[in-house]
Write an enzyme that holds these catalytic residues in place. Structure first.
Site, short mmCIF file in Angstrom:
data_model
loop_
_atom_site.label_atom_id
_atom_site.label_comp_id
_atom_site.label_asym_id
_atom_site.label_seq_id
_atom_site.Cartn_x
_atom_site.Cartn_y
_atom_site.Cartn_z
CB THR A 35 -0.99 0.00 1.18
OG1 THR A 35 -0.30 -0.18 2.41
CG2 THR A 35 -2.03 -1.09 1.01
CE LYS A 66 0.62 -3.48 3.13
NZ LYS A 66 -0.54 -2.88 3.88
CB THR A 108 -3.07 -4.18 6.85
OG1 THR A 108 -4.31 -3.73 7.35
CG2 THR A 108 -3.11 -5.70 6.73
CD GLU A 146 2.70 3.72 10.07
OE1 GLU A 146 1.59 3.24 9.93
OE2 GLU A 146 3.48 3.42 11.00
CG ASN A 172 -0.24 7.52 10.60
OD1 ASN A 172 -0.75 6.83 9.74
ND2 ASN A 172 0.90 7.23 11.19
CB SER A 204 -7.46 14.38 -0.14
OG SER A 204 -6.18 13.77 -0.14
#
Lengths: 412, 412
Positions: A159, A185, A196, A284, A407, A412
């Site tokens: 992703t 992933k 995830t 992240e 995060n 959008s």
């Protein structure tokens, strides 16, 4: 929608991934959410393939998790279908329809039962999965199947991962060399997507499903369950292990003890830990990979919990982002873990230098080497509880502005 | 060292704080760590004052916590001494010496026993408390005692709080109006300081220590224990409640049931919740105050745990910072709480609008009012588990770049 993220500075290149006997892979761009990239992956397994799975502990899992848990009871698999861009979570009856329809369409094309088809989805939550796009892509996926497409598959399941993740091991089993290969992933995220973790592993070993399941459970406990990015648990976390049985080794009975496959289990654990650390490296906003070694706890389980309390502490993680060897925050995290600990027997070290020992600062402690260590990409924290022989190692990443950027972005 | 932080946009002004009979306060600048500000606070209580306390659950608490826990056994108090700038945590034998010396010096000046002196410290961890500076300031503190200095005391205990915190209530008890007044500090932080929550409350009620302790325990459970900034627990968290007994109300026996002081307990809980929310409003980097109402859980305890799982989720908190009503992340947090929950009975609302109900998006859901609500300073999240009658409300703040700035800064 998917704002391009800078590639993690902790990237490790994906290794060569030669074929695993009995496994063919394909990817396609089904346009489920993303444009201009592959988002659908089909992995086909030879007849006779056994399967094991470990899933999220979330009590609100996605429909694909429910499907896989039920399918796993048969212990057999012929295919895995994965889509990126939509998690098929919190989609009610539509979500159940989507998994049924996808499995049925795949089974018809492959000539197997729907229960032999495993499913995983990752992406946005709460929007119905446009599964017709996925089933429409199945003929293309079938036509594209090849044993050489592991790298494509590693990319197709991403992703907002900033690099594809794969690992491969070989190990002797019953007199023959077998291969274990896996892709994963996580833990990138795009608003409003959920981070995830998905991990799919295949081996040419011939292992009964109960043996496979026991090996997978133990290996996940010793790898993915020792890592954390932000303490949050996805509704879709999935690890699946497929054994095609193409390798010609001595027979392993369904009730074989763990010791009969000790080498295999060790290699599997090593491979999963490799993939788990790749996921943390792509956490992240991660700028630093952090290893935490806890020793001297009353039990190994207690050491694990203390390690995770440190690894999940926002105060520890922001201090590391700031390259600050703030052992006071580590004391805090040990103290809040709820596990036996004693301030006066506690020792804390960073990068091989003990800073605090037995309840106080080490006399004449020289901050120099610690400051230098904190500037690196890989940080090592050692905590000795001083009460027993329990030990555990866990891994995390730092907590940076990048995490907030990724995060906290508007949808959008 | 203490970089000036912008005042929280969630500030509430400290109320008028008139005297509480039997309480005198003073502050001084002892130069413990900060320059150019008061950092030492003395609060003197009339003879006969009873005391109750609730402390951090950390297993690595600071020396003042150990001291207070022991002193509490007597149930009597004559003084409280608080310093800001040094937490006296992880300071070994020196820490114990510091508390003993401070209590002894205070007791000598006031003509009481050391055990009647309560102590609290907040600030840097792992550095010996220069307690001589504190004891040297005691004569000035004694000379400065006045019933009118509640605001000074609220400022004197601050570390990187961006505003002073106070609250006051009056309530009828045994036929007479009594006053409860309190101040608090937290949850600002300066590297390498620890966010510590300190709260000191005084009343002129005449209450035996066991009654006071039971009331305080219940009130803390219903207030501070329902709030969170970042899930981390300080080694120094302290709530102390002093009852001077100056009010002329009917006698309350030591074994009086909770119902005998029902009004007092309600007022105390209300006051502590007021202070707890002030602390959350001053959470590091907080831009929004978030209230989470959980209903329909199997028990109240279960509802509380689910609420805290949502309130501590970095993914939920960053979404709120981004003004994104990302209910998928709320589903995730409910799912990871480990409490009974069912995806298909779960409903989620924001600002009075139900977005997701019974396992799926509300048909025709209009995002407009929700988007508008998310832009405000006070965010309301409602979660109905749909399984029982258990409910709980918890509060948190958002997770912003400000948090990373404050906590990721180098020590200097």
């Amino acid at each position: 929608m998917a704002k391009a993220l800078p590639v993690s500075p902790l990237l490790v290149p994906i290794p060569e991934m030669p074929p695993v006997a009995g496994v063919r892979l394909a990817t396609a761009a089904a346009g489920i959410r993303y444009q201009g990239r592959t988002d659908s992956t089909l992995i086909e397994f030879a007849p006779g393939t056994t399967v094991a799975g470990v899933f999220t502990r979330s009590l609100c899992p996605g429909a694909p998790i429910d499907w896989c848990r039920a399918a796993l009871k048969n212990g057999k698999a012929r295919a895995l279908v994965v889509n990126a861009g939509n998690a098929n979570v919190f989609t009610g009856r539509a979500g159940v329809e989507a998994v049924k329809a996808t499995a049925a369409a795949t089974a018809e094309l492959l000539g197997c039962k729907p229960r032999d088809v495993f499913l995983a989805s990752t992406g946005v939550i709460g929007e119905p999965l446009p599964y017709e796009r996925l089933t429409a892509a199945l003929p293309e996926l079938l036509a594209g199947l090849s044993p050489d497409r592991w790298h494509d598959a590693a990319r197709g399941i991403m992703t907002t991962d900033t690099f594809p993740k794969g690992a491969r091991r070989t190990v002797m089993l019953g007199g023959t060399e077998v291969t274990i290969a896996g892709i994963a992933k996580g833990s990138g995220m795009i608003a409003p997507d959920m981070a995830t973790m998905l991990c799919f592993v295949a081996t040419d070993a011939k292992l009964p499903a109960p043996v496979l399941q026991a090996a997978l459970k133990a290996a996940v406990d010793a790898s993915f369950n020792r890592t954390t990015v932000d303490s949050d648990t996805s509704t879709s976390d999935t690890v699946l292990l497929f054994a095609t049985g193409q390798a010609k080794h001595d027979r392993i009975a369904a009730d074989a003890p763990g010791s009969a496959v000790r080498g295999f289990r060790a290699a599997l654990t090593d491979l999963l830990l490799d993939l788990a650390l790749q996921v943390v490296r792509d956490g992240e906003g991660a700028q630093k990979l952090v290893r935490i070694d806890v020793t001297g706890a009353v039990t190994a389980k207690s050491a694990h919990r203390i390690g995770m309390a440190i690894a999940n502490s926002p105060l520890v993680k922001t201090a590391i982002a700031g390259e600050d060897a703030n052992w006071g925050r580590i004391v805090m995290a040990v103290g809040k873990a709820g596990e036996p600990a004693d301030r006066d027997t506690l020792s804390i070290g960073v990068g091989g230098t003990w800073m605090a020992r037995e309840g106080g600062v080490v006399p004449g402690y020289d901050e120099g080497p610690v400051v230098a260590h904190m500037k690196g990409r890989e940080i090592e924290i050692a905590v000795d509880i001083g009460l027993g022989k329990g030990k555990a190692t866990v891994w995390t990443c730092d907590l940076t502005h990048g995490y907030i950027d990724i995060n906290g972005a508007y949808r959008s």
